[in-house]
Design an enzyme around this catalytic site. Structure first.
Site, PDB file in Angstrom:
ATOM      1  N   HIS A 182       0.868  -1.176   0.000  1.00 25.45           N
ATOM      2  CA  HIS A 182       0.000   0.000   0.000  1.00 25.45           C
ATOM      3  C   HIS A 182       0.911   1.235   0.000  1.00 25.45           C
ATOM      4  CE1 HIS A 182      -3.851  -1.812   2.047  1.00 25.45           C
ATOM      5  NE2 HIS A 182      -4.104  -1.578   0.774  1.00 25.45           N
ATOM      6  N   CYS A 276      -2.497   2.839   9.059  1.00 23.28           N
ATOM      7  CA  CYS A 276      -3.514   1.880   8.575  1.00 23.28           C
ATOM      8  C   CYS A 276      -4.741   1.883   9.480  1.00 23.28           C
ATOM      9  CB  CYS A 276      -2.957   0.461   8.556  1.00 23.28           C
ATOM     10  SG  CYS A 276      -1.543   0.228   7.490  1.00 23.28           S
TER      11      CYS A 276
HETATM   12  N1  ARG Z   1      -4.096  -7.041   6.421  1.00 32.36           N
HETATM   13  C1  ARG Z   1      -4.449  -5.818   5.783  1.00 32.36           C
HETATM   14  C2  ARG Z   1      -4.366  -5.989   4.282  1.00 32.36           C
HETATM   15  O1  ARG Z   1      -3.449  -6.621   3.826  1.00 32.36           O
HETATM   16  C3  ARG Z   1      -3.576  -4.714   6.244  1.00 32.36           C
HETATM   17  C4  ARG Z   1      -3.982  -3.372   5.712  1.00 32.36           C
HETATM   18  C5  ARG Z   1      -3.064  -2.283   6.141  1.00 32.36           C
HETATM   19  N2  ARG Z   1      -3.589  -1.014   5.856  1.00 32.36           N
HETATM   20  C6  ARG Z   1      -2.926  -0.001   5.270  1.00 32.36           C
HETATM   21  N3  ARG Z   1      -3.503   1.158   5.209  1.00 32.36           N
HETATM   22  N4  ARG Z   1      -1.738  -0.178   4.740  1.00 32.36           N
HETATM   23  O2  ARG Z   1      -5.184  -5.501   3.548  1.00 32.36           O
END
Ligand code: ARG
Length: 283
Positions: A182, A276
């Protein structure tokens, strides 16, 4: 008479930083678990301590309150273990809400919970997304711009959709390292003109685009990025970041920011940090 020129250690000029009050949406990790793996940080074989996750998350929430910010809460839903990562559920600019559409079926139902919250809280323009976008995971607002990630989650076609819905110019950026799946794991927005970032997480063309727009950006040490140090939340002055990112904290201090370290070790097992867990609601 001493000459200024001969002063061996002139005082370091640190820019004055000023905080503005923010509104955040968070979701308690009551149902947090790592039962599937959709990023390299997640290993269902590693146990998670839900009580510890909740207390670490609550410390993050209280940190925001102590800094004077508003924190709203989204009701956690059983069976949606990643819902604690509220940043992924929407992007809100000038009161307009662009809903998320998740890449993985395991998270798909989170999008509706977010839309419902914004509708119930009187946001008049709530838009359901056509293309996959994982909210502020990949769409980062910097001043009047939106930095938009792709490569792992958000569909590049969502970038045009975000520009149209949010009415802001979008800078498309392509991620290349699966650990930084991300955009908010590779870029930290510090204020309306300042970012911290990890060049290696991007294609050469995207590195070039960021260098041109942010020549004074703070370039993070890969060691700090590797503990998700860039997954930070700034109010323009205070930067809430993972405690393990000590080098980044020092670099922020050097630039006049105030680092606020927090320990979210349990939520790191899902591949997330403070950012996150925090969706900014921009009225
Ligand atoms: N387990 C989640 C996923 O892989 C974690 C998300 C993390 N969020 C972020 N804003 N980077 O989607």
């Amino acid at each position: 008479m001493t000459s200024v020129l001969s002063d061996p250690s002139p005082p370091v000029e640190r820019p004055r930083r000023s905080a503005t009050r923010r509104r955040y949406l968070m979701c308690r990790p009551d149902h947090f678990a790592v039962t599937y793996a959709i990023n390299p940080w997640m290993d269902p074989a590693v146990p998670v301590d839900v009580d510890l996750a909740v207390s670490q998350w609550d410390a993050l929430r209280r940190t925001y309150l102590e800094l004077g910010h508003q924190v709203d809460l989204l009701e956690p839903v059983a069976g949606l273990p990643d819902m604690v990562y509220a940043a992924n559920g929407a992007t809100v600019v000038g009161g307009t809400v662009l809903g998320a559409r998740f890449r993985h079926p395991e998270r798909a139902a989170e999008a509706a919970a977010h839309l419902e919250w914004f509708r119930a809280n009187d946001f008049s323009r709530v838009v359901e997304a056509e293309f996959v976008n994982e909210g502020e995971g990949d769409l980062l607002v910097v001043g009047d711009l939106v930095l938009a990630g792709t490569g792992f989650r958000t569909d590049p076609r969502a970038h045009g959709e975000a520009a149209a819905v949010l009415g802001r110019p979008v800078v498309p950026l392509e991620l290349v390292d699966p650990r930084y799946y991300h955009l908010d794991t590779a870029v930290a927005v510090l204020d309306a003109t300042t970012i911290a970032w990890l060049p290696d997480a991007f294609t050469p063309a995207s590195q070039q685009a960021l260098r041109e727009r942010f020549p004074d950006a703070l370039v993070a040490d890969p060691v700090d990025a590797a503990v998700l140090g860039l997954n930070a939340v700034s109010d323009g002055r205070h930067v809430v970041l993972p405690a393990a990112a000590t080098g980044l904290a020092a670099a922020l201090t050097e630039r006049g920011f105030t680092p606020i370290p927090v320990d979210l070790s349990e939520l790191l097992k899902g591949g997330g940090g403070p950012k996150c867990c925090t969706l900014e609601v921009r009225a």
